[in-house]
Scaffold this active site. Sequence first.
Site, mmCIF file in Angstrom:
data_model
loop_
_atom_site.group_PDB
_atom_site.id
_atom_site.type_symbol
_atom_site.label_atom_id
_atom_site.label_comp_id
_atom_site.label_asym_id
_atom_site.label_seq_id
_atom_site.Cartn_x
_atom_site.Cartn_y
_atom_site.Cartn_z
ATOM 1 N N THR A 130 0.837 -1.211 0.000
ATOM 2 C CA THR A 130 0.000 0.000 0.000
ATOM 3 C C THR A 130 0.868 1.256 0.000
ATOM 4 O O THR A 130 2.019 1.215 0.470
ATOM 5 C CB THR A 130 -0.919 0.030 1.253
ATOM 6 N N ASP A 131 0.304 2.365 -0.479
ATOM 7 C CA ASP A 131 1.056 3.634 -0.417
ATOM 8 C C ASP A 131 1.258 4.077 1.029
ATOM 9 O O ASP A 131 2.113 4.912 1.324
ATOM 10 C CB ASP A 131 0.373 4.742 -1.240
ATOM 11 N N GLU A 132 0.464 3.512 1.943
ATOM 12 C CA GLU A 132 0.585 3.929 3.355
ATOM 13 C C GLU A 132 1.920 3.520 3.972
ATOM 14 O O GLU A 132 2.281 4.026 5.034
ATOM 15 C CB GLU A 132 -0.549 3.329 4.188
ATOM 16 N N TYR A 134 -1.980 -0.577 11.035
ATOM 17 C CA TYR A 134 -2.250 -1.206 9.735
ATOM 18 C C TYR A 134 -1.058 -1.023 8.805
ATOM 19 O O TYR A 134 -0.512 -1.994 8.269
ATOM 20 C CB TYR A 134 -3.518 -0.604 9.102
ATOM 21 N N LYS A 159 1.684 -3.695 7.237
ATOM 22 C CA LYS A 159 1.848 -3.851 5.782
ATOM 23 C C LYS A 159 3.308 -3.579 5.380
ATOM 24 O O LYS A 159 3.834 -4.218 4.463
ATOM 25 C CB LYS A 159 0.914 -2.897 5.032
HETATM 26 P P1 NAD Z 1 -11.036 -5.893 2.115
HETATM 27 O O1 NAD Z 1 -11.003 -5.653 3.582
HETATM 28 O O2 NAD Z 1 -12.201 -5.391 1.333
HETATM 29 O O3 NAD Z 1 -10.935 -7.461 1.826
HETATM 30 C C1 NAD Z 1 -10.024 -8.277 2.521
HETATM 31 C C2 NAD Z 1 -10.378 -9.731 2.207
HETATM 32 O O4 NAD Z 1 -9.412 -10.563 2.876
HETATM 33 C C3 NAD Z 1 -11.758 -10.156 2.708
HETATM 34 O O5 NAD Z 1 -12.404 -10.949 1.755
HETATM 35 C C4 NAD Z 1 -11.445 -10.973 3.969
HETATM 36 O O6 NAD Z 1 -12.414 -11.963 4.255
HETATM 37 C C5 NAD Z 1 -10.101 -11.582 3.599
HETATM 38 N N1 NAD Z 1 -9.298 -11.927 4.771
HETATM 39 C C6 NAD Z 1 -9.027 -11.144 5.850
HETATM 40 N N2 NAD Z 1 -8.277 -11.813 6.732
HETATM 41 C C7 NAD Z 1 -8.039 -13.048 6.193
HETATM 42 C C8 NAD Z 1 -7.312 -14.195 6.626
HETATM 43 N N3 NAD Z 1 -6.670 -14.193 7.800
HETATM 44 N N4 NAD Z 1 -7.274 -15.263 5.811
HETATM 45 C C9 NAD Z 1 -7.922 -15.281 4.631
HETATM 46 N N5 NAD Z 1 -8.647 -14.223 4.179
HETATM 47 C C10 NAD Z 1 -8.700 -13.122 4.954
HETATM 48 O O7 NAD Z 1 -9.678 -5.315 1.560
HETATM 49 P P2 NAD Z 1 -9.372 -4.571 0.167
HETATM 50 O O8 NAD Z 1 -9.696 -3.139 0.310
HETATM 51 O O9 NAD Z 1 -9.947 -5.365 -0.930
HETATM 52 O O10 NAD Z 1 -7.785 -4.665 0.145
HETATM 53 C C11 NAD Z 1 -7.139 -5.775 -0.447
HETATM 54 C C12 NAD Z 1 -5.635 -5.594 -0.323
HETATM 55 O O11 NAD Z 1 -5.228 -4.401 -0.962
HETATM 56 C C13 NAD Z 1 -5.126 -5.508 1.112
HETATM 57 O O12 NAD Z 1 -3.908 -6.192 1.188
HETATM 58 C C14 NAD Z 1 -4.916 -4.010 1.328
HETATM 59 O O13 NAD Z 1 -3.910 -3.787 2.292
HETATM 60 C C15 NAD Z 1 -4.489 -3.585 -0.064
HETATM 61 N N6 NAD Z 1 -4.775 -2.187 -0.406
HETATM 62 C C16 NAD Z 1 -6.058 -1.730 -0.369
HETATM 63 C C17 NAD Z 1 -6.317 -0.420 -0.765
HETATM 64 C C18 NAD Z 1 -7.708 0.152 -0.730
HETATM 65 O O14 NAD Z 1 -7.868 1.348 -0.974
HETATM 66 N N7 NAD Z 1 -8.744 -0.632 -0.466
HETATM 67 C C19 NAD Z 1 -5.271 0.407 -1.201
HETATM 68 C C20 NAD Z 1 -3.965 -0.087 -1.178
HETATM 69 C C21 NAD Z 1 -3.729 -1.395 -0.804
HETATM 70 O O1 DAU Z 2 -3.948 4.594 0.775
HETATM 71 C C1 DAU Z 2 -4.216 3.228 0.688
HETATM 72 C C2 DAU Z 2 -5.083 2.814 1.841
HETATM 73 O O2 DAU Z 2 -6.346 3.426 1.629
HETATM 74 C C3 DAU Z 2 -5.240 1.302 1.961
HETATM 75 O O3 DAU Z 2 -3.985 0.733 2.239
HETATM 76 C C4 DAU Z 2 -6.247 0.967 3.058
HETATM 77 O O4 DAU Z 2 -6.488 -0.447 3.060
HETATM 78 C C5 DAU Z 2 -7.548 1.679 2.774
HETATM 79 O O5 DAU Z 2 -8.448 1.454 3.836
HETATM 80 C C6 DAU Z 2 -7.315 3.183 2.604
HETATM 81 O O6 DAU Z 2 -6.915 3.792 3.854
HETATM 82 P P1 DAU Z 2 -7.464 5.237 4.313
HETATM 83 O O7 DAU Z 2 -7.294 5.342 5.761
HETATM 84 O O8 DAU Z 2 -6.920 6.312 3.455
HETATM 85 O O9 DAU Z 2 -9.016 5.032 3.896
HETATM 86 P P2 DAU Z 2 -10.363 5.443 4.653
HETATM 87 O O10 DAU Z 2 -11.469 5.198 3.680
HETATM 88 O O11 DAU Z 2 -10.469 4.801 5.991
HETATM 89 O O12 DAU Z 2 -10.204 7.000 4.867
HETATM 90 C C7 DAU Z 2 -10.026 7.887 3.758
HETATM 91 C C8 DAU Z 2 -9.880 9.298 4.316
HETATM 92 O O13 DAU Z 2 -11.141 9.676 4.897
HETATM 93 C C9 DAU Z 2 -8.872 9.389 5.437
HETATM 94 O O14 DAU Z 2 -8.199 10.653 5.362
HETATM 95 C C10 DAU Z 2 -9.710 9.346 6.707
HETATM 96 C C11 DAU Z 2 -11.014 10.018 6.274
HETATM 97 N N1 DAU Z 2 -12.210 9.524 6.984
HETATM 98 C C12 DAU Z 2 -12.485 8.187 6.937
HETATM 99 C C13 DAU Z 2 -13.559 7.666 7.611
HETATM 100 C C14 DAU Z 2 -13.874 6.178 7.590
HETATM 101 C C15 DAU Z 2 -13.042 10.403 7.657
HETATM 102 O O15 DAU Z 2 -12.814 11.623 7.663
HETATM 103 N N2 DAU Z 2 -14.121 9.888 8.321
HETATM 104 C C16 DAU Z 2 -14.409 8.557 8.351
HETATM 105 O O16 DAU Z 2 -15.413 8.162 9.002
#
Ligand code: NAD
Ligand code: DAU
Length: 331
Positions: free
Chosen positions: A123-125, A147, A151
């Site tokens: 992730t970019d985080e 988190y 990662k």
């Molecule tokens: P999500 O939370 O929507 O889905 C996660 C999935 O993993 C779910 O289906 C869950 O059941 C499964 N899972 C969780 N724990 C598990 C375990 N112990 N064993 C097997 N399965 C398990 O997540 P997402 O948003 O689809 O993210 C997917 C990946 O991409 C993650 O690795 C996340 O860190 C990365 N990522 C997400 C974002 C984003 O914006 N959503 C951005 C950058 C990176």
């Molecule tokens: O940048 C990549 C990441 O993006 C992924 O690695 C993570 O899995 C994904 O959850 C996401 O993380 P963020 O923390 O950026 O996403 P989130 O949707 O939780 O929040 C987006 C922005 O909105 C962040 O600045 C926090 C703000 N926020 C979020 C929630 C849930 C609020 O202000 N209020 C809220 O209730």
Amino acid sequence: MRYLITGGCGFIGCNMVRFVLSQQPEASVRILDRLTYAGSLDNLGEEADDPRVEFIHGDICDPEAARSATDGCDAIIHLAAESHVDRSIFGAEAAVRTNFEGTFRMLEAARDAGVQRFLHVSTDEVYGAAEGVSFDEDAPLLARNPYSASKAGADRLARAYWVTYDLPVVITRPANNYGPYQYPEKLVPLFVYRALRDEPLPVYGDGMQVRDWLHVEDHCRAMLTVLEHGVPGEAYNIAAHNERPNLETIRLILDELGKPESLIQHVTDRPGHDVRYSMKGDRLAALGWEPQTPWEAGMRATVRWFADNLTWLETAYQRGRDFFEKWYANR
Ligand code: NAD
Ligand code: DAU
């Protein structure tokens, strides 16, 4: 090609299952997913009955499950994770276990099976807050919440398996995704859910934190590009070049739903909130990928998708209800 997609029932995972099958009709996809609150077979839709798809209900932290799911696979797309920052702040254990230990188990299983490619989705985080800078892949990993720290550990462990054991690992660091099937704890679907019910939208702090928004289909295309053309051992930023302050995103959501800005309610900030994410994307651009989804059209279509799929949204929200009640109670 026989793929294993971990976390294939989550947001990005289910979109990736569809994308791979649409791009490679000859491919088969095995899914390993524990079906936590964030994962559901509903997300697979008709792909759940596709003969090319096999579902294994299991935990990536379980060495046996990891090994049997990996057996006979050519490539692994490792997406399974505890993906929500707020949950990791509320309690870090699940994130550390799944994101770090789970990645370790998958790397071990991949080594035993001798897979041709292991795509580790980071992730970019992992870079931490991008205050006044835009990170390239050589920037130090200065993750700042449980988190992102879990990662970052997994990201470096994956690289170590290339350096130490020659496991052909490629790593991606994507920006914030948006699109259909995102679990409604994340900003976009949560705020759609609440706005549709005329409930206040809890904006952390001043709402001027910046996120770079990547449409999930662009992300899926990027993953396949890195899987096919990435250099083993390398990390690839997946930047969308679409940085927006949260309030701009929130106003667009409200506008699409025809709801008033008076729903915006500033609440106590997230501890250690990263004020901005920003990455350079030159390395991936050199492989021929660039984002294609225009921001406003992509975000409006996403908001409409949630509004048109209310049963999905409500069912998903209810699975995580306990957390929402605790986390938002005293903000
Ligand atoms: P999500 O939370 O929507 O889905 C996660 C999935 O993993 C779910 O289906 C869950 O059941 C499964 N899972 C969780 N724990 C598990 C375990 N112990 N064993 C097997 N399965 C398990 O997540 P997402 O948003 O689809 O993210 C997917 C990946 O991409 C993650 O690795 C996340 O860190 C990365 N990522 C997400 C974002 C984003 O914006 N959503 C951005 C950058 C990176
Ligand atoms: O940048 C990549 C990441 O993006 C992924 O690695 C993570 O899995 C994904 O959850 C996401 O993380 P963020 O923390 O950026 O996403 P989130 O949707 O939780 O929040 C987006 C922005 O909105 C962040 O600045 C926090 C703000 N926020 C979020 C929630 C849930 C609020 O202000 N209020 C809220 O209730």
